[in-house]
Design a protein around this motif. Structure first.
Motif, PDB file in Angstrom:
ATOM      1  N   GLU A  50       0.818  -1.216   0.000  1.00  0.00           N
ATOM      2  CA  GLU A  50       0.000   0.000   0.000  1.00  0.00           C
ATOM      3  C   GLU A  50       0.854   1.270   0.000  1.00  0.00           C
ATOM      4  N   THR A  51       1.991   1.227   0.672  1.00  0.00           N
ATOM      5  CA  THR A  51       2.743   2.476   0.886  1.00  0.00           C
ATOM      6  C   THR A  51       3.765   2.775  -0.205  1.00  0.00           C
ATOM      7  N   THR A  52       4.184   1.757  -0.949  1.00  0.00           N
ATOM      8  CA  THR A  52       5.168   2.003  -2.006  1.00  0.00           C
ATOM      9  C   THR A  52       4.569   2.946  -3.054  1.00  0.00           C
ATOM     10  N   LEU A  53       5.257   4.019  -3.316  1.00  0.00           N
ATOM     11  CA  LEU A  53       4.862   5.065  -4.290  1.00  0.00           C
ATOM     12  C   LEU A  53       3.620   5.847  -3.864  1.00  0.00           C
ATOM     13  N   ALA A  54       3.109   5.576  -2.659  1.00  0.00           N
ATOM     14  CA  ALA A  54       1.866   6.232  -2.239  1.00  0.00           C
ATOM     15  C   ALA A  54       2.055   7.723  -1.998  1.00  0.00           C
ATOM     16  N   ASP A  55       3.298   8.170  -1.876  1.00  0.00           N
ATOM     17  CA  ASP A  55       3.545   9.587  -1.599  1.00  0.00           C
ATOM     18  C   ASP A  55       3.651  10.433  -2.869  1.00  0.00           C
ATOM     19  N   LYS A  56       3.469   9.828  -4.033  1.00  0.00           N
ATOM     20  CA  LYS A  56       3.630  10.572  -5.291  1.00  0.00           C
ATOM     21  C   LYS A  56       2.421  11.472  -5.551  1.00  0.00           C
ATOM     22  N   THR A  57       2.698  12.648  -6.081  1.00  0.00           N
ATOM     23  CA  THR A  57       1.611  13.557  -6.456  1.00  0.00           C
ATOM     24  C   THR A  57       0.980  13.079  -7.768  1.00  0.00           C
ATOM     25  N   PRO A  58      -0.230  13.566  -8.094  1.00  0.00           N
ATOM     26  CA  PRO A  58      -0.840  13.191  -9.377  1.00  0.00           C
ATOM     27  C   PRO A  58       0.066  13.499 -10.574  1.00  0.00           C
ATOM     28  N   ALA A  59       0.752  14.626 -10.520  1.00  0.00           N
ATOM     29  CA  ALA A  59       1.645  14.973 -11.640  1.00  0.00           C
ATOM     30  C   ALA A  59       2.811  13.982 -11.722  1.00  0.00           C
ATOM     31  N   GLU A  60       3.344  13.612 -10.573  1.00  0.00           N
ATOM     32  CA  GLU A  60       4.448  12.639 -10.563  1.00  0.00           C
ATOM     33  C   GLU A  60       3.972  11.276 -11.063  1.00  0.00           C
ATOM     34  N   LEU A  61       2.775  10.895 -10.662  1.00  0.00           N
ATOM     35  CA  LEU A  61       2.232   9.609 -11.124  1.00  0.00           C
ATOM     36  C   LEU A  61       2.029   9.603 -12.634  1.00  0.00           C
ATOM     37  N   PHE A  62       1.571  10.730 -13.183  1.00  0.00           N
ATOM     38  CA  PHE A  62       1.393  10.829 -14.630  1.00  0.00           C
ATOM     39  C   PHE A  62       2.733  10.606 -15.340  1.00  0.00           C
ATOM     40  N   THR A  63       3.764  11.289 -14.859  1.00  0.00           N
ATOM     41  CA  THR A  63       5.100  11.150 -15.475  1.00  0.00           C
ATOM     42  C   THR A  63       5.605   9.716 -15.362  1.00  0.00           C
ATOM     43  N   LEU A  64       5.408   9.156 -14.180  1.00  0.00           N
ATOM     44  CA  LEU A  64       5.854   7.771 -13.950  1.00  0.00           C
ATOM     45  C   LEU A  64       5.100   6.799 -14.861  1.00  0.00           C
ATOM     46  N   ALA A  65       3.799   7.029 -14.980  1.00  0.00           N
ATOM     47  CA  ALA A  65       2.979   6.160 -15.840  1.00  0.00           C
ATOM     48  C   ALA A  65       3.455   6.235 -17.281  1.00  0.00           C
ATOM     49  N   GLN A  66       3.766   7.425 -17.728  1.00  0.00           N
ATOM     50  CA  GLN A  66       4.225   7.590 -19.112  1.00  0.00           C
ATOM     51  C   GLN A  66       5.574   6.880 -19.312  1.00  0.00           C
ATOM     52  N   GLU A  67       6.507   7.115 -18.403  1.00  0.00           N
ATOM     53  CA  GLU A  67       7.839   6.496 -18.540  1.00  0.00           C
ATOM     54  C   GLU A  67       7.739   4.978 -18.554  1.00  0.00           C
ATOM     55  N   ASN A  68       6.971   4.452 -17.625  1.00  0.00           N
ATOM     56  CA  ASN A  68       6.913   2.982 -17.513  1.00  0.00           C
ATOM     57  C   ASN A  68       6.097   2.342 -18.631  1.00  0.00           C
ATOM     58  N   SER A  69       5.099   3.044 -19.130  1.00  0.00           N
ATOM     59  CA  SER A  69       4.335   2.509 -20.261  1.00  0.00           C
ATOM     60  C   SER A  69       5.223   2.453 -21.500  1.00  0.00           C
ATOM     61  N   GLU A  70       5.931   3.536 -21.746  1.00  0.00           N
ATOM     62  CA  GLU A  70       6.797   3.576 -22.932  1.00  0.00           C
ATOM     63  C   GLU A  70       7.917   2.539 -22.829  1.00  0.00           C
ATOM     64  N   ALA A  71       8.368   2.276 -21.604  1.00  0.00           N
ATOM     65  CA  ALA A  71       9.386   1.226 -21.431  1.00  0.00           C
ATOM     66  C   ALA A  71       8.836  -0.155 -21.791  1.00  0.00           C
ATOM     67  N   GLU A  72       7.512  -0.281 -21.767  1.00  0.00           N
ATOM     68  CA  GLU A  72       6.872  -1.563 -22.122  1.00  0.00           C
ATOM     69  C   GLU A  72       6.349  -1.540 -23.560  1.00  0.00           C
ATOM     70  N   HIS A  73       6.943  -0.693 -24.387  1.00  0.00           N
ATOM     71  CA  HIS A  73       6.626  -0.649 -25.829  1.00  0.00           C
ATOM     72  C   HIS A  73       5.205  -0.149 -26.095  1.00  0.00           C
ATOM     73  N   VAL A  74       4.694   0.683 -25.202  1.00  0.00           N
ATOM     74  CA  VAL A  74       3.360   1.263 -25.382  1.00  0.00           C
ATOM     75  C   VAL A  74       3.508   2.664 -25.967  1.00  0.00           C
ATOM     76  N   THR A  75       2.611   3.011 -26.903  1.00  0.00           N
ATOM     77  CA  THR A  75       2.528   4.395 -27.367  1.00  0.00           C
ATOM     78  C   THR A  75       1.620   5.139 -26.392  1.00  0.00           C
TER      79      THR A  75
END
Lengths: 493, 234
Positions: free
Chosen positions: B37-62
């Protein structure tokens, strides 16, 4: 195929594996690549040891209350309209599934990768049904099937021993006309197998984790074939080892994350699915779901020092760090479960008569224990197997008894012991090489033993043994002289 | 196919383990830590958006992010780029909520829908024939670039696996830190009786395999490519 993949003796299998230099290079390359990916994925997660503690706790709790969790899971599968069959032995499971296929007039089966169905040799039994068409749809398992049911060599990467040209030859028999590019061959398999999916009337899967409080089945894959196997055929059969349970979706989520990182160095695999029998309003998914829960020797571990082997989540990380697996590959073990986990599990499932050599296929370096995401003390269990075998099997044998009795007499009688000390140096003369002293024969007493007879041959086949010193130079004589010299020095002060 | 051996089986393993049955109610599982529950739970919405984009693209997602008003244009571009001849849409209220009703009505050729009243064979064949599926998913998990979706009568299992190309629509408000937050939601919804589903998919990028010489091949049995579209005003 069954649990046992070869009737050849262990040493024969090892020698055959040692000749397969492509396999050895492939395994080494895979181990090195997976090391980097796995460690990076774990480091990125952070607090890995605490995650291991949590993973271990989940698995230990399930094993401790296994009958209760099985009961809860079975109740929930049945509440959802599914059926549960408890199979004591492999033949019970096979009979249930083949009878089901006959009753439902199944003619086309698609399967997704499942070690446990290989363990019970299900494919061969189903193919005995007249008119039956069965396809393994995981790319690696498909290659093995079309290559005359070749043996898998790894829990996660079953075709590690095959190169792209060998795979191309397999596909050419099916009409493939392209080159050996893996992408082109995978596309061919996609088109080839899609027809089978669309026509299948029964799907068979394994189970990564069974969710006790919801009756759902969790499958973790990268290709998507398991999801198609669960979506398209009207009848689905799930075969699972009886220990593969988690309390709820939450614990499945924890273990899926740990499994993905440990098995392939991914944060999550492409597909983690939680699936049961179709509910009202849905148009695909199984209309008839059967879960077969298998013992087949797993209960041999319960209440014994080997119970923790049931914690295994089949990530294969222990294979990927093992120096013995690196040398002999999966086929050397002669079990569909190779590597350290196979060396512990195979004797539990089917005894020491078939798999008693495997606990000795280890350097006991402990790398397997260190990498295991659910903290199975693998190398300690290997030692325990050796202890059990020595206690229960070897000491019952007259030959070993006679040897131990002889050693007891020799070491218990001062005169005999003294005689052995006098003559051991000269008695080894026929087996000695007198190469000059070097780092490999540092303890050199006028040569070292390179070709010992009888039981000691196994040692000198792969390494040298020091030759006993002359009786005038042995430890007892040295110690006596040293003490005397010390006494003289003390007296002189 | 009666299950008449259950009690014998359970009694046998209880006896082998040396532990009595029916103890779990008094010893429920309680996790030793709260890392899920607590891992990454401190990230702001903007940080989560950036993280989601980076990790999606790392998985060959557009990875795309647009306001709902610009979504039709984005989808038109994807359809043109991939030379889509057959489009599959879900029967799902979110299609209207994302402002796609008129866009869908204007598509030529007309899109086909996963039909809640359709037969098994009809819907599976529609998914099989589709060049592209545009799906409505429940969450995007930032940590791994994972979309999650529960099967519904209007959006079946095969919807996400049989089409050649796949686009997932997800509101930015549904980006969560990890798979745990999505799983907590499904667990609560199912137990409360609000979600009736036989299947939940966590999907991280297009299908792939390393089974031939450990060479990564993207696109095996499932879609051969994936696009995540985050709706920034939803």
């Amino acid at each position: 195929m069954g649990l046992e993949t070869s009737k050849d003796p262990f040493l024969t299998r090892v020698k055959q594996s040692e000749k397969d230099t492509f396999m050895q290079k492939s395994v080494a390359k895979a181990q090195d690549a997976q090391w980097d990916k796995r460690e990076a994925a774990r480091k990125e997660l952070g607090h890995w040891q605490d995650w291991r503690n949590l993973g271990e706790q989940i698995r230990q709790h399930v094993i401790k209350y296994l009958p209760d969790y099985l009961e809860e899971f079975a109740d929930n599968v049945e509440k959802r309209g599914g059926h549960v069959y408890f199979a004591k032995k492999d033949t019970d499971a096979v009979n249930y599934i083949t009878n089901l296929a006959k009753e439902k007039h199944v003619q086309r089966v698609v399967k997704s990768k499942s070690m446990v169905t290989t363990e019970i040799d299900l494919d061969k039994a189903l193919l005995k049904i007249p008119g039956m068409n069965l396809m393994e749809t995981d790319l690696a398992e498909f290659i093995l099937q079309e290559d005359d049911w070749d043996e898998p060599t790894h829990i996660v990467f079953p075709t590690l021993h095959k190169n792209r040209d060998q795979i191309r030859e397999v596909f050419q028999k099916l009409g493939y006309e392209g080159d050996n590019d893996p992408t082109h061959m995978a596309r061919f398999a996609r088109e080839y197998l899609r027809r089978d999916f669309l026509q299948a009337d029964m799907g068979i899967t394994g189970c990564n984790f069974a969710i006790a409080d919801s009756g759902l089945i969790n499958l973790v894959t990268n290709e998507g074939n398991a999801d198609l196997t669960m979506a398209i055929p009207k009848t689905q059969v799930v075969v699972m080892g009886m220990e593969r349970l988690v309390p709820s979706l939450k614990e499945a989520e924890v273990l899926d994350n740990m499994l993905s990182r440990s098995a392939v160095g991914q944060k999550l695999t492409s597909y983690c699915s939680f699936s049961g029998e179709q509910v009202a309003g849905e148009s695909d998914g199984p209309e008839d779901l059967h879960v077969v829960i298998l013992d087949n020797g797993r209960s041999n571990a319960l209440g014994t020092p080997f119970e923790s082997v049931l914690q295994c989540i089949r990530c294969g990380a222990c294979l990927n760090v093992c120096p013995i697996y690196r040398h002999i590959g999966g086929h050397g073990y002669g079990s569909i479960y190779p590597g350290p986990i196979g060396a512990v599990l195979s004797p539990v499932l089917d005894g020491y008569e078939k798999f008693g050599d495997l606990p000795f296929a280890s350097s006991l370096c402990g790398a397997c224990t260190e990498t295991c995401p659910v903290k199975i003390p693998l190398h300690r269990l290997l030692i325990k197997h050796r202890e059990v075998m020595m206690d229960k099997l070897k000491t019952d044998k007259a030959f070993n008894k006679a040897i131990m009795k002889g050693i007891g007499m020799g070491t218990g009688d001062p005169a005999l012991f003294q005689m052995a000390m006098e003559f051991d140096h000269s008695a080894t003369l026929p087996f000695v090489s007198k190469k000059p002293t070097s780092v490999e024969n540092l303890y050199n007493h006028e040569g070292h033993i390179t070709h010992a007879p009888s039981m000691a041959k196994g040692w000198t086949d792969v390494r040298d043994a020091p030759r006993p010193p002359k009786h005038t130079e042995n430890f007892r004589r040295w110690y006596k002289d040293h003490e005397a010299q010390k006494g003289e020095t003390t007296d002189g002060e | 196919m009666a299950n008449d051996n259950r009690e014998d089986f359970l009694n046998f393993i209880a006896e082998k383990s040396g532990r009595p049955r029916h103890q779990l109610a008094d010893h429920p599982f309680t996790p030793i830590n709260d890392l899920p529950e607590t891992t990454l739970a401190d990230k702001t919405p903007a940080e989560l958006f950036t993280l989601a984009q980076e990790n999606s693209e790392a998985e060959h997602v557009t990875f795309k992010a647009v306001a709902s008003a610009d979504l039709p244009g984005l989808l038109d571009g994807i359809i043109a780029e991939k030379k889509v001849q057959s489009l599959l849409l879900p029967t799902d209220s979110r299609i209207a909520a994302y402002g796609l009703t008129d866009w869908a009505a204007e598509q030529t050729p007309a899109p086909v829908y996963w039909n809640p009243q359709g037969t098994r064979d009809e819907n599976i064949q529609r998914a099989q024939d589709a060049d592209l599926a545009v799906g409505c998913v429940d969450f995007l998990c930032a940590e791994a670039g994972t979309i999650t979706v529960a099967t519904t009568p209007g959006q079946g299992r095969s919807f996400h696996f049989l089409p050649t190309h796949y686009v997932a629509l997800v509101p930015q408000s549904r980006i969560v830190p990890r798979s745990r937050q999505a799983m907590d939601w499904y667990d609560a919804e199912i137990k409360a009786g609000r979600l009736h589903t036989s299947n939940i998919n966590f999907i991280t990028g297009p299908s792939n395999s390393g089974d031939i010489e450990m060479v990564l091949v993207v696109g095996v049995h499932g879609p051969i490519d994936m696009t995540y579209v985050v709706l920034t005003d939803q």
